[in-house]
Design an enzyme around this catalytic site. Structure first.
Site, PDB file in Angstrom:
ATOM      1  CE1 TYR A   1      -1.248   5.383  10.104  1.00 27.61           C
ATOM      2  CE2 TYR A   1      -2.087   7.359  11.179  1.00 27.61           C
ATOM      3  CZ  TYR A   1      -1.205   6.285  11.148  1.00 27.61           C
ATOM      4  OH  TYR A   1      -0.284   6.133  12.145  1.00 27.61           O
TER       5      TYR A   1
ATOM      6  CG  HIS B   1      -2.326   0.367   0.976  1.00 28.47           C
ATOM      7  ND1 HIS B   1      -2.877   0.422  -0.291  1.00 28.47           N
ATOM      8  CD2 HIS B   1      -3.346   0.707   1.823  1.00 28.47           C
ATOM      9  CE1 HIS B   1      -4.159   0.772  -0.207  1.00 28.47           C
ATOM     10  NE2 HIS B   1      -4.459   0.963   1.045  1.00 28.47           N
TER      11      HIS B   1
END
Length: 210
Positions: free
Chosen positions: A87, A42
């Site tokens: 995030y 990711h």
């Protein structure tokens, strides 16, 4: 009198000098902050930012817009390099703040770099627009900018096996067998980015969408 080493150092400093004035474009690198995520699939976007920072001697360490930022010149344009620290799922918050501050438009003045699990490590996809495709970071950017029309570089991180838990897959590290093609794709992504910033979008798609 300057020696040869001073002369070369002066040339290098001039080469890396960022011109005054506001950035003409924002390049957004997606990932999650924290050392535990550093080599996750990711974090492909963050890893490209690290590659470029090392290659071009750029520091991406100024905290602004809920992101770590740095300024450099790519493809002849002054660029703001942006690594959201919100995030992944809230990446759009940082993007919206930066676009608003510099009065830039997502459709014309932004490139987003992120991971894609729909194709193998080592492959790239250059796109001018598109849906989030299940990517939470892109979903957040689309939500906060109100558009899915923005340039993007998708870095292949491998296709998850049947029955895999997707969250576990994207938060897993790049396996050793895939590291060579993955890191080669970062080099090519940096080349594609330069072409895109300089306005050669079609050339970048023709060259790297193979």
């Amino acid at each position: 009198m300057s020696n040869i080493f001073d002369i070369f150092k002066s040339i290098e400093n001039e080469k890396n000098k960022v011109p005054l004035g506001a950035p003409e474009m924002i390049v957004v690198f997606l990932g999650n902050p924290g050392s535990e995520y550093a080599r996750n699939r990711h974090n492909a976007g963050f890893m490209l930012s690290e590659y470029i920072a090392e290659k071009d001697n750029v520091r991406i360490d100024r905290l602004r817009f809920k992101a770590l930022t740095g300024e450099t010149v790519i493809g002849g344009k002054k660029v703001l390099m942006l690594k959201p620290q919100t995030y992944m799922n809230h990446s759009g918050e940082a993007v919206r703040e930066a676009l608003d501050f510099y009065k830039l438009k997502a459709e014309t003045d932004m490139i987003v770099v992120y991971d894609d699990m729909s194709f193998e490590c080592g492959k790239l996809r250059i796109r001018e627009k598109g849906s989030a495709g299940g990517h939470k970071g892109i979903k957040s950017i689309i939500y906060h900018t109100g558009t899915d029309v923005f340039k993007r570089i998708k870095i292949g991180v491998g296709i998850p096996p049947k029955g895999a838990v997707i969250t576990d897959w994207v938060l897993g590290n790049i396996p050793e067998k895939d590291r060579e093609p993955f890191f080669d794709s970062l080099k090519r992504a940096a080349e594609a980015l330069e072409m895109m910033v300089s306005g050669k979008m079609n050339d970048a798609m023709n060259k790297y969408n193979r």
